[in-house]
Design an enzyme around this catalytic site. Sequence first.
Site, PDB file in Angstrom:
ATOM      1  N   SER A 263      44.884  41.072  39.166  1.00 11.07           N
ATOM      2  CA  SER A 263      44.875  41.090  37.699  1.00 11.07           C
ATOM      3  C   SER A 263      44.338  39.791  37.100  1.00 11.07           C
ATOM      4  O   SER A 263      43.916  39.768  35.949  1.00 11.07           O
ATOM      5  CB  SER A 263      46.282  41.353  37.172  1.00 11.07           C
ATOM      6  N   ASP A 503      55.333  36.042  30.276  1.00 12.30           N
ATOM      7  CA  ASP A 503      54.378  36.158  31.378  1.00 12.30           C
ATOM      8  C   ASP A 503      53.641  34.819  31.485  1.00 12.30           C
ATOM      9  O   ASP A 503      52.806  34.483  30.643  1.00 12.30           O
ATOM     10  CB  ASP A 503      53.396  37.299  31.087  1.00 12.30           C
ATOM     11  N   HIS A 506      49.405  35.353  33.577  1.00  4.03           N
ATOM     12  CA  HIS A 506      48.119  35.731  32.980  1.00  4.03           C
ATOM     13  C   HIS A 506      47.798  34.820  31.797  1.00  4.03           C
ATOM     14  O   HIS A 506      48.652  34.067  31.337  1.00  4.03           O
ATOM     15  CB  HIS A 506      48.176  37.200  32.558  1.00  4.03           C
TER      16      HIS A 506
END
Length: 550
Positions: A263, A503, A506
């Site tokens: 990702s 998060d 990312h």
Amino acid sequence: MRSPGRRTVVLSSRTPAMKRPLLSSARKHGRNPVSVFLFFVLILVVLMYSEDFNSIADYSLRNSRAKSQELAHQELAIAKPRHEGLILDSTKVAEEEAEEEERKEARPVLQREGSDAIAREQPPTDEEGRQEPEREGARASVTVNVTQVARLPSARNQGHEQQSVISDQHKSEAKPQRVVLNVPETCDLFEGRWVYDDVSYPLYKEHECQFLTEQVTCMRNGRRDDNYQKWRWQPRDCSLPRFDARVLLERLRGKRLMFVGDSLNRNQWESMVCLVQSGIPWGKKTLTKNGSLNVFRAEDYNATVEFYWAPFLVESNADDPRIHSVPNRVITNSIAKHGKHWKGVDYLIFNTYIWWMNTPKMTVLRGSTKYSRIERAAAYRRVLRIWARWVHRNVNPKKTMVFFMSLSPNHMRSEDWDNPEGIKCALETMPVTDMSRPLEVGTDWRLFAVEESVIQSMRLPVSFIKITALSEFRKDAHTSVHTLRQGKLLTAEQQADPATFADCIHWCLPGLPDTWNEFLYARIASRPWPNQHTHTHRSHTNLSVSHLVH
Ligand SMILES: *[C@@H]1O[C@H](CO)[C@@H](O)[C@H](O)[C@H]1NC(C)=O
Ligand SMILES: *[C@@H]1O[C@H](CO)[C@@H](O)[C@H](O)[C@H]1NC(C)=O
């Protein structure tokens, strides 16, 4: 046009302190109206100047990863805003402004074209986003010093000037220009510092890129500060040219560029799509998602920018592009099923990291029933060797450029950068500036060493893009609570609980991955064009940008 209001001005605590004695001395002379007036003028002047001098505009965070006890000296530079240096040279200002105009013209009007072609992804349940990797001991240590410098070296504007030269070429462009950037292969692009630069950055606006997924649109998702978008990476020994969509698109004409990995590589792919799409007019660009493969297509260029989901590169039980949150991760020794989708691609960019960080040991399936538990770094080396073998057997180095992105770091514990009041990365609005001690954010540097040694051992040239250390400084750049969880935007309650929901893996876009793509851009566009003679087009302001004419 470039008004001072565009830069962030941080008044130092000195300002109010200076103000008070002046005011009180003004009162002493209060009998004389002229002297009162003069004092107020003086105060005004002092305030104006102190504002300028105290603008903390540039933090130079020179970065270096210390391999084998190499000491890296890191600087914190507090310098005046970038435009000040330019005011002295009016031609440069004009050049920059002309370029800014051109950038604006080139910008497509905000639209939602081809929105039916944009399959809004049901984003994968970012399981990897919630799992804290455990700490690993074997990280190389970095020793740092802090020095304060009043001004940055003159090299700081080179990247921008170089860009101006290229833009000039576009002005007179009737047919496509074959630009060759002048970034020496020998220059270590990854050794340098972060410089605050709200003139050149961000490279695009969040609302201008309709291809961004909700996972990364932090401002739209409620983030308030946008300074994370405005940091420019300044290599120590050369300059990183500012991204130019048309220059890259010319390189991509009739070609495919593909990111392969997890990702984080998808994060970077989204950035690349946004970077190139600005050079493509309405209705001439589409994005389609089909299983593991996402394809952005620039019609007029017959070019694609693609992402292929393969979080371990080899086949694994996490390969389903949507439902990949598996409790027990199992990898295999085979790569062919994925690899057949990579064959013939002209630019291949690989990564794999975050999925390895769940457990200290990996489960490896051998044959169809035999499992073994292998320590992470050893398993990683086996997989990269399998990957290297695939590259040797399937890549034609005359046709294809291969890149490997080093580990993308996480920022899970605010104590790592001496902010005991912090909550993971959630409250961070500035890169790490305290360079007085080594930065340890839990990166497994053993895997970095494996990447480096496998790549060095390869017969075929692979460009290793060392983003790890320079990204470790960017605790401010993660999506944090301004993102999705299991396909849905975090609720207000979840946003209020960053300890659980932030998060810190990312990255927001525009943001840090744009810089990673500028590394790719520099390497791709510095290559000579095949079967053409280069000649130096022109060189001024110490730059030589050579380009090729048909
Ligand atoms: C378009 O690009 C592909 C490679 O991506 C190439 O095989 C094909 O020949 C190109 N088509 C044209 C018309 O140039
Ligand atoms: C999706 O990918 C599969 C397998 O790669 C392919 O057979 C199929 O034609 C693709 N579908 C579309 C709509 O492109």
